[in-house]
Structure formats: structure tokens, C-alpha cells
Design an enzyme around this catalytic site. Structure first.
Site, PDB file in Angstrom:
ATOM      1  N   LYS A   1      49.702 -26.789  55.545  1.00  0.00           N
ATOM      2  CA  LYS A   1      50.498 -27.752  56.269  1.00  0.00           C
ATOM      3  C   LYS A   1      51.994 -27.526  56.025  1.00  0.00           C
ATOM      4  CE  LYS A   1      46.887 -30.908  54.867  1.00  0.00           C
ATOM      5  NZ  LYS A   1      46.580 -31.941  53.849  1.00  0.00           N
ATOM      6  N   GLY A   2      52.279 -26.813  54.923  1.00  0.00           N
ATOM      7  CA  GLY A   2      53.659 -26.712  54.436  1.00  0.00           C
ATOM      8  C   GLY A   2      54.687 -26.190  55.424  1.00  0.00           C
TER       9      GLY A   2
ATOM     10  N   GLU B   1      56.056 -19.181  57.341  1.00  0.00           N
ATOM     11  CA  GLU B   1      55.510 -19.782  56.125  1.00  0.00           C
ATOM     12  C   GLU B   1      56.611 -20.564  55.401  1.00  0.00           C
ATOM     13  OE1 GLU B   1      53.399 -21.157  54.598  1.00  0.00           O
ATOM     14  OE2 GLU B   1      52.203 -19.928  53.243  1.00  0.00           O
TER      15      GLU B   1
ATOM     16  N   ASP C   1      55.662 -17.172  47.008  1.00  0.00           N
ATOM     17  CA  ASP C   1      55.736 -17.406  45.570  1.00  0.00           C
ATOM     18  C   ASP C   1      55.084 -16.198  44.875  1.00  0.00           C
ATOM     19  OD1 ASP C   1      56.132 -18.951  43.218  1.00  0.00           O
ATOM     20  OD2 ASP C   1      54.157 -19.844  43.388  1.00  0.00           O
TER      21      ASP C   1
ATOM     22  N   LYS D   1      60.647 -17.119  46.226  1.00  0.00           N
ATOM     23  CA  LYS D   1      60.816 -17.165  44.763  1.00  0.00           C
ATOM     24  C   LYS D   1      60.483 -15.779  44.227  1.00  0.00           C
ATOM     25  CE  LYS D   1      58.959 -21.683  43.631  1.00  0.00           C
ATOM     26  NZ  LYS D   1      57.854 -22.322  42.899  1.00  0.00           N
TER      27      LYS D   1
ATOM     28  N   VAL E   1      59.490 -26.754  43.851  1.00  0.00           N
ATOM     29  CA  VAL E   1      60.300 -27.505  44.821  1.00  0.00           C
ATOM     30  C   VAL E   1      59.426 -28.332  45.764  1.00  0.00           C
ATOM     31  CG1 VAL E   1      62.341 -26.029  44.751  1.00  0.00           C
ATOM     32  CG2 VAL E   1      60.457 -25.420  46.273  1.00  0.00           C
TER      33      VAL E   1
ATOM     34  N   ASP F   1      54.890 -29.767  49.364  1.00  0.00           N
ATOM     35  CA  ASP F   1      54.313 -30.944  48.715  1.00  0.00           C
ATOM     36  C   ASP F   1      54.112 -30.746  47.222  1.00  0.00           C
ATOM     37  OD1 ASP F   1      52.140 -28.989  49.151  1.00  0.00           O
ATOM     38  OD2 ASP F   1      50.858 -30.564  48.333  1.00  0.00           O
TER      39      ASP F   1
ATOM     40  N   ARG G   1      56.348 -34.226  51.460  1.00  0.00           N
ATOM     41  CA  ARG G   1      56.609 -33.280  52.550  1.00  0.00           C
ATOM     42  C   ARG G   1      57.701 -33.797  53.478  1.00  0.00           C
ATOM     43  NH1 ARG G   1      52.376 -29.478  52.519  1.00  0.00           N
ATOM     44  NH2 ARG G   1      50.338 -30.277  51.922  1.00  0.00           N
TER      45      ARG G   1
HETATM   46  P1  IMP Z   1      51.664 -17.855  46.917  1.00  0.00           P
HETATM   47  O1  IMP Z   1      50.339 -17.459  47.436  1.00  0.00           O
HETATM   48  O2  IMP Z   1      51.679 -17.973  45.413  1.00  0.00           O
HETATM   49  O3  IMP Z   1      52.804 -17.006  47.422  1.00  0.00           O
HETATM   50  O4  IMP Z   1      51.891 -19.340  47.323  1.00  0.00           O
HETATM   51  C1  IMP Z   1      52.245 -19.765  48.551  1.00  0.00           C
HETATM   52  C2  IMP Z   1      51.921 -21.220  48.705  1.00  0.00           C
HETATM   53  O5  IMP Z   1      51.996 -21.941  47.466  1.00  0.00           O
HETATM   54  C3  IMP Z   1      52.950 -21.873  49.597  1.00  0.00           C
HETATM   55  O6  IMP Z   1      52.537 -21.817  50.934  1.00  0.00           O
HETATM   56  C4  IMP Z   1      53.013 -23.283  49.062  1.00  0.00           C
HETATM   57  O7  IMP Z   1      52.058 -24.087  49.707  1.00  0.00           O
HETATM   58  C5  IMP Z   1      52.641 -23.175  47.616  1.00  0.00           C
HETATM   59  N1  IMP Z   1      53.841 -23.206  46.742  1.00  0.00           N
HETATM   60  C6  IMP Z   1      54.372 -22.198  46.035  1.00  0.00           C
HETATM   61  N2  IMP Z   1      55.466 -22.577  45.365  1.00  0.00           N
HETATM   62  C7  IMP Z   1      55.641 -23.876  45.673  1.00  0.00           C
HETATM   63  C8  IMP Z   1      56.627 -24.857  45.288  1.00  0.00           C
HETATM   64  O8  IMP Z   1      57.595 -24.608  44.543  1.00  0.00           O
HETATM   65  N3  IMP Z   1      56.459 -26.099  45.821  1.00  0.00           N
HETATM   66  C9  IMP Z   1      55.427 -26.429  46.641  1.00  0.00           C
HETATM   67  N4  IMP Z   1      54.501 -25.545  47.030  1.00  0.00           N
HETATM   68  C10 IMP Z   1      54.601 -24.285  46.546  1.00  0.00           C
HETATM   69 MG    MG Z   2      51.443 -23.782  51.750  1.00  0.00          MG
END
Ligand code: IMP
Ligand code: MG
Length: 179
Positions: A42-43, A98, A102, A130, A152, A158, A164
Site C-alpha cells: 500500500k506504501g 515504490e 531498503d 536507504k 521513516v 507505515d 500513512r
Molecule cells: P526492502 O525489501 O527491504 O527493500 O523493503 C521495502 C519495503 O519495506 C518498503 O516497500 C516498505 O514497505 C518497507 N520499509 C522499508 N523501510 C521502511 C521504513 O523506514 N519505513 C516504513 N516502511 C519501510
Molecule cells: Mg511497502
């Protein structure tokens, strides 16, 4: 809600200015083409809604939902498709929108998955990056802001499904999750 925000990292005006720039860049890069914008529920929904208004091209919007985080602040590394696309993307120009990259696990999985459907092109636009947290490499073509390793919230992001609707990107107070 504000008592859960340690500080504002990116305010509403800064977000809007950067989205205008991203929209212009994308409009230039895809001149004469029609885009399929895939935003990740949903982000990314709030970012995608503002971004598409800044893209002056014919486009269609589609959505995917994947799970990666549950309600904690740590990535599980497991990605599952909870909702798949409505559109066929074979031969089309696809832009993934997106909220944040992260560890990169989510986007890495999505890219592999979408490439197997043979789009004409596939690029990624992320509101936030990040870089210090990356576990797997992901090539992000358009980045709104690079941020430090802090959790964040706001502007679609969220913590346990809340916050959100904050109109800015803020750092979540540590006392919310560190007891
Ligand atoms: P990744 O797979 O670790 O790159 O994570 C991506 C997903 O993790 C994003 O779409 C977010 O939903 C969530 N996410 C990563 N970091 C944060 C943050 O700092 N705040 C909120 N959601 C995060
Ligand atoms: Mg997400």
C-alpha cells in the site's frame, strides 16, 4: 500522531518539488510512449498518485501487493504476491513505482518476476532510498531522496499500518518500538 514523530525529514513542499522534477524527467525519457505504471500497495499509493499527475504522457495504472514486512521494522526476506497485476505487460513500457528501497529484497524479487513477463522495458522509480541497508543490488532509475538508516513514516509509509496519512516523511520515535 505527531508525538510519534521524532523529527520531520522531508516536508511536504520538498516532496512536491522533487515529484515535479521526477515527473518532468520521466515525461522526457518516455516521449512518444505509453507507460504502464505499477505501484506497489500500500506504501507507494500516495507517492504514485502525486507522481502520475506530474507525468504528461498517456499511461495506465496498475497495482501489485506483496508482503515483506508484516508489522515490524525488520525485513523478513520473504516476498509473496498478495495481489497480482490486472494488465498484461508483455511488449509494454513498465515503470515500477515504490515507496522505498531498503534491503532491496522486494524490488529484486519484483524485477525478476516482471521481467519474466517480457515487457518492452522495465524501470524503477522510488520515492526514498536507504542505500546503507542494501542486501541485494537493485538498479533504481529514478530516486526522490536518499535517506540515512532510520525508520521513516508518512507519505504512504507505515509503522504497523498507521501514519500513512502524514503529509511529510518523518522519523519514527524510537520509543514506539524500542521498549
Ligand atoms: P526492502 O525489501 O527491504 O527493500 O523493503 C521495502 C519495503 O519495506 C518498503 O516497500 C516498505 O514497505 C518497507 N520499509 C522499508 N523501510 C521502511 C521504513 O523506514 N519505513 C516504513 N516502511 C519501510
Ligand atoms: Mg511497502
Amino acid at each position: 500522531m505527531m508525538d510519534k514523530v521524532d523529527r520531520i525529514l522531508i516536508d511536504e513542499q520538498k516532496l512536491m518539488n522533487r515529484i515535479e522534477e521526477l515527473g518532468k524527467q520521466i515525461t522526457e525519457d518516455y516521449q512518444g510512449k505509453e507507460l504502464v505504471i505499477i505501484s506497489i500497495l500500500k506504501g507507494a499509493v500516495i507517492f504514485a498518485s502525486d507522481l502520475v499527475k506530474a507525468i504528461k504522457l498517456p499511461l495506465v495504472m496498475d497495482f501489485m501487493a506483496v508482503s515483506s514486512y508484516g508489522s515490524s521494522t525488520k525485513s523478513s526476506g520473504v516476498v509473496r504476491i498478495l495481489k497480482d497485476l490486472d494488465e498484461e505487460i508483455e511488449g509494454r513500457d513498465v515503470l515500477i513505482v515504490e515507496d522505498i528501497v531498503d534491503t532491496g529484497l522486494t524490488l529484486n524479487y519484483l524485477v525478476e518476476n516482471l521481467l519474466s513477463r517480457k515487457p518492452a522495458s522495465l524501470k524503477i522509480c522510488c520515492c526514498l532510498d536507504k542505500p546503507s541497508r542494501r542486501l541485494v543490488p537493485v538498479k533504481v532509475d529514478y530516486i526522490g531522496f536518499s535517506i540515512p538508516d532510520e525508520f521513516v513514516i508518512g507519505y504512504g509509509l507505515d509503522y504497523a499500518e498507521k501514519y500513512r496519512n502524514l503529509p511529510f516523511i518523518g522519523v519514527l520515535s524510537k520509543d514506539v518500538y524500542k521498549k
